[in-house]
Design a protein around this motif. Structure first.
Motif, PDB file in Angstrom:
ATOM      1  N   SER A  46     -10.560   3.120 -64.108  1.00 35.44           N
ATOM      2  CA  SER A  46     -11.464   3.000 -62.977  1.00 35.44           C
ATOM      3  C   SER A  46     -12.573   4.043 -63.053  1.00 35.44           C
ATOM      4  O   SER A  46     -12.712   4.768 -64.039  1.00 35.44           O
ATOM      5  CB  SER A  46     -10.679   3.139 -61.674  1.00 35.44           C
ATOM      6  OG  SER A  46     -11.524   2.921 -60.555  1.00 35.44           O
ATOM      7  N   LEU A  47     -13.352   4.106 -61.999  1.00 31.81           N
ATOM      8  CA  LEU A  47     -14.545   4.937 -61.927  1.00 31.81           C
ATOM      9  C   LEU A  47     -14.258   6.225 -61.174  1.00 31.81           C
ATOM     10  O   LEU A  47     -13.475   6.257 -60.220  1.00 31.81           O
ATOM     11  CB  LEU A  47     -15.653   4.158 -61.211  1.00 31.81           C
ATOM     12  CG  LEU A  47     -16.047   2.862 -61.915  1.00 31.81           C
ATOM     13  CD1 LEU A  47     -16.452   1.796 -60.909  1.00 31.81           C
ATOM     14  CD2 LEU A  47     -17.197   3.136 -62.888  1.00 31.81           C
ATOM     15  N   TRP A  49     -16.357   9.462 -59.385  1.00 31.66           N
ATOM     16  CA  TRP A  49     -17.622  10.096 -58.989  1.00 31.66           C
ATOM     17  C   TRP A  49     -17.560  11.571 -59.343  1.00 31.66           C
ATOM     18  O   TRP A  49     -16.571  12.251 -59.050  1.00 31.66           O
ATOM     19  CB  TRP A  49     -17.833   9.923 -57.487  1.00 31.66           C
ATOM     20  CG  TRP A  49     -19.038  10.629 -56.985  1.00 31.66           C
ATOM     21  CD1 TRP A  49     -20.337  10.217 -57.062  1.00 31.66           C
ATOM     22  CD2 TRP A  49     -19.069  11.896 -56.322  1.00 31.66           C
ATOM     23  NE1 TRP A  49     -21.170  11.151 -56.487  1.00 31.66           N
ATOM     24  CE2 TRP A  49     -20.416  12.194 -56.034  1.00 31.66           C
ATOM     25  CE3 TRP A  49     -18.082  12.815 -55.959  1.00 31.66           C
ATOM     26  CZ2 TRP A  49     -20.802  13.362 -55.391  1.00 31.66           C
ATOM     27  CZ3 TRP A  49     -18.460  13.979 -55.312  1.00 31.66           C
ATOM     28  CH2 TRP A  49     -19.811  14.244 -55.036  1.00 31.66           C
ATOM     29  N   TYR A  61     -20.524  18.103 -55.465  1.00 33.94           N
ATOM     30  CA  TYR A  61     -19.645  18.028 -56.622  1.00 33.94           C
ATOM     31  C   TYR A  61     -18.268  17.541 -56.242  1.00 33.94           C
ATOM     32  O   TYR A  61     -17.786  17.776 -55.138  1.00 33.94           O
ATOM     33  CB  TYR A  61     -19.502  19.414 -57.270  1.00 33.94           C
ATOM     34  CG  TYR A  61     -20.776  19.970 -57.849  1.00 33.94           C
ATOM     35  CD1 TYR A  61     -21.480  20.976 -57.191  1.00 33.94           C
ATOM     36  CD2 TYR A  61     -21.268  19.504 -59.069  1.00 33.94           C
ATOM     37  CE1 TYR A  61     -22.644  21.500 -57.732  1.00 33.94           C
ATOM     38  CE2 TYR A  61     -22.433  20.020 -59.615  1.00 33.94           C
ATOM     39  CZ  TYR A  61     -23.118  21.018 -58.932  1.00 33.94           C
ATOM     40  OH  TYR A  61     -24.271  21.527 -59.475  1.00 33.94           O
ATOM     41  N   ASN A  62     -17.619  16.864 -57.195  1.00 36.34           N
ATOM     42  CA  ASN A  62     -16.216  16.530 -57.035  1.00 36.34           C
ATOM     43  C   ASN A  62     -15.420  17.822 -57.217  1.00 36.34           C
ATOM     44  O   ASN A  62     -15.514  18.447 -58.274  1.00 36.34           O
ATOM     45  CB  ASN A  62     -15.801  15.481 -58.072  1.00 36.34           C
ATOM     46  CG  ASN A  62     -14.437  14.893 -57.782  1.00 36.34           C
ATOM     47  OD1 ASN A  62     -13.519  15.592 -57.369  1.00 36.34           O
ATOM     48  ND2 ASN A  62     -14.305  13.597 -58.008  1.00 36.34           N
ATOM     49  N   PRO A  63     -14.643  18.204 -56.218  1.00 36.39           N
ATOM     50  CA  PRO A  63     -13.899  19.474 -56.308  1.00 36.39           C
ATOM     51  C   PRO A  63     -12.978  19.549 -57.518  1.00 36.39           C
ATOM     52  O   PRO A  63     -12.702  20.640 -58.021  1.00 36.39           O
ATOM     53  CB  PRO A  63     -13.089  19.498 -55.007  1.00 36.39           C
ATOM     54  CG  PRO A  63     -13.854  18.635 -54.073  1.00 36.39           C
ATOM     55  CD  PRO A  63     -14.454  17.560 -54.924  1.00 36.39           C
ATOM     56  N   GLY A 101     -26.368   6.545 -52.142  1.00 35.63           N
ATOM     57  CA  GLY A 101     -26.465   5.957 -50.829  1.00 35.63           C
ATOM     58  C   GLY A 101     -25.544   4.768 -50.961  1.00 35.63           C
ATOM     59  O   GLY A 101     -24.332   4.874 -50.782  1.00 35.63           O
TER      60      GLY A 101
ATOM     61  N   SER B  96     -18.221   5.923 -49.566  1.00 31.22           N
ATOM     62  CA  SER B  96     -19.158   7.049 -49.655  1.00 31.22           C
ATOM     63  C   SER B  96     -19.337   7.712 -48.288  1.00 31.22           C
ATOM     64  O   SER B  96     -20.364   8.329 -48.014  1.00 31.22           O
ATOM     65  CB  SER B  96     -20.500   6.603 -50.242  1.00 31.22           C
ATOM     66  OG  SER B  96     -21.084   5.583 -49.470  1.00 31.22           O
ATOM     67  N   PHE B  99     -16.810  13.123 -48.800  1.00 27.21           N
ATOM     68  CA  PHE B  99     -16.835  13.727 -50.120  1.00 27.21           C
ATOM     69  C   PHE B  99     -15.441  14.226 -50.476  1.00 27.21           C
ATOM     70  O   PHE B  99     -14.735  14.771 -49.610  1.00 27.21           O
ATOM     71  CB  PHE B  99     -17.810  14.902 -50.153  1.00 27.21           C
ATOM     72  CG  PHE B  99     -19.241  14.477 -50.258  1.00 27.21           C
ATOM     73  CD1 PHE B  99     -20.065  14.489 -49.155  1.00 27.21           C
ATOM     74  CD2 PHE B  99     -19.770  14.054 -51.483  1.00 27.21           C
ATOM     75  CE1 PHE B  99     -21.386  14.091 -49.248  1.00 27.21           C
ATOM     76  CE2 PHE B  99     -21.095  13.654 -51.584  1.00 27.21           C
ATOM     77  CZ  PHE B  99     -21.899  13.666 -50.459  1.00 27.21           C
ATOM     78  N   PRO B 100     -14.990  14.092 -51.736  1.00 28.09           N
ATOM     79  CA  PRO B 100     -15.703  13.391 -52.810  1.00 28.09           C
ATOM     80  C   PRO B 100     -15.636  11.880 -52.643  1.00 28.09           C
ATOM     81  O   PRO B 100     -14.660  11.352 -52.114  1.00 28.09           O
ATOM     82  CB  PRO B 100     -14.944  13.818 -54.063  1.00 28.09           C
ATOM     83  CG  PRO B 100     -13.553  14.047 -53.585  1.00 28.09           C
ATOM     84  CD  PRO B 100     -13.687  14.616 -52.202  1.00 28.09           C
ATOM     85  N   LEU B 101     -16.667  11.188 -53.097  1.00 27.24           N
ATOM     86  CA  LEU B 101     -16.663   9.735 -53.059  1.00 27.24           C
ATOM     87  C   LEU B 101     -15.532   9.236 -53.950  1.00 27.24           C
ATOM     88  O   LEU B 101     -15.243   9.840 -54.994  1.00 27.24           O
ATOM     89  CB  LEU B 101     -17.996   9.197 -53.574  1.00 27.24           C
ATOM     90  CG  LEU B 101     -19.263   9.834 -52.998  1.00 27.24           C
ATOM     91  CD1 LEU B 101     -20.487   9.060 -53.446  1.00 27.24           C
ATOM     92  CD2 LEU B 101     -19.206   9.959 -51.499  1.00 27.24           C
ATOM     93  N   PHE B 103     -13.368   5.648 -55.590  1.00 25.83           N
ATOM     94  CA  PHE B 103     -13.340   4.232 -55.911  1.00 25.83           C
ATOM     95  C   PHE B 103     -11.902   3.707 -55.844  1.00 25.83           C
ATOM     96  O   PHE B 103     -10.938   4.462 -56.037  1.00 25.83           O
ATOM     97  CB  PHE B 103     -13.848   3.998 -57.339  1.00 25.83           C
ATOM     98  CG  PHE B 103     -15.311   4.229 -57.542  1.00 25.83           C
ATOM     99  CD1 PHE B 103     -15.791   5.507 -57.812  1.00 25.83           C
ATOM    100  CD2 PHE B 103     -16.216   3.178 -57.481  1.00 25.83           C
ATOM    101  CE1 PHE B 103     -17.143   5.735 -58.021  1.00 25.83           C
ATOM    102  CE2 PHE B 103     -17.575   3.391 -57.686  1.00 25.83           C
ATOM    103  CZ  PHE B 103     -18.034   4.671 -57.950  1.00 25.83           C
TER     104      PHE B 103
END
Lengths: 116, 112
Positions: A46-47, A49, A61-63, A101, B96, B99-101, B103
């Motif tokens: 999967s994805l 961020w 930022y992703n922690p 967004g 979204s 945070f963090p986003l 999936f």
């Protein structure tokens, strides 16, 4: 027409720093509300961020990776950069940038392999 | 982090049929601004994800009305009617709001 395109080294060795560039057109990152994000996807998974930067220069930022990530943009507001330090094999993935967004436009992705 | 639980993992379908994909979040996706930032994407083989539905139920430009999104709070659904060959691939939800986003893990739509 909104387009984004990622570029990067393709392959690099463990412990090195990965530098990625997202070049875009059709919008300006100086426009209020605009955000560009980086996302990655290991093969078959999967994805995830990673980071984002907005029109005002604020960074997110992703922690889980924050200590290794640096996102920035150029003064012309047509490129966004991502640096990941101390890479290892777990960083092997396709890296995407997307106008955020709603993540309405994505680049084609750049495949990065970390291998000795 | 907000956990996005997407089901099913695999979804066999006959062409012309109808399917639903579920996405549940571990906390409410209602933002303090009143909007709910839950989006749906389709990733076709070898391609980058493409936006289908943004903010729960809004179809992105050019997306056929065979695709519809619904839900609220923590429970969301993507419905695809009259499935066509071009609809095959992996579907992802994205939140979204927080945070963090994060999936969902993806749902692979394949021919039965």
């Amino acid at each position: 027409q909104v387009t984004l395109k990622e570029s990067g080294p393709g392959m690099l060795q463990p412990s090195k720093t990965l530098s990625l560039t997202c070049s875009f057109s059709g919008f300006s990152l100086s426009t209020s509300g605009m955000v560009v994000s980086w996302i990655r996807q290991p093969s078959g998974k999967s994805l995830e961020w990673l980071a984002a930067i907005d029109w005002d220069g604020d960074k997110y930022y992703n922690p889980s990776l924050k200590s290794r990530l640096t996102v920035s943009k150029d003064t012309s507001n047509t490129q966004v950069f991502l640096k990941i330090t101390s890479v290892d094999t777990a960083d092997t993935a396709t890296y995407y940038c997307a106008r955020s967004g709603d993540f309405d436009y994505w680049g084609q992705g750049v495949m990065v392999t970390v291998s000795s | 982090d907000v956990l996005m639980t997407q089901t099913p993992v695999s979804l066999p379908v006959s062409l012309g049929g109808q399917v639903s994909i579920s996405c549940r979040s571990s906390q409410s996706l209602v933002h303090s601004d009143g909007n709910t930032y839950l989006h749906w994407y389709l990733q076709k083989p070898g391609q980058s994800p493409q936006l289908l539905i943004y903010r729960v139920s809004n179809r992105f430009s050019g997306v056929p009305d065979r695709f519809s999104g619904s839900g609220s709070g923590t429970d969301f659904t993507l419905k695809i009617s009259r499935v066509e060959p071009e609809d095959l691939g992996v579907y992802y939800c994205l939140q979204s709001t927080h945070f963090p986003l994060t999936f969902g893990s993806g749902t692979k739509l394949e021919i039965k």
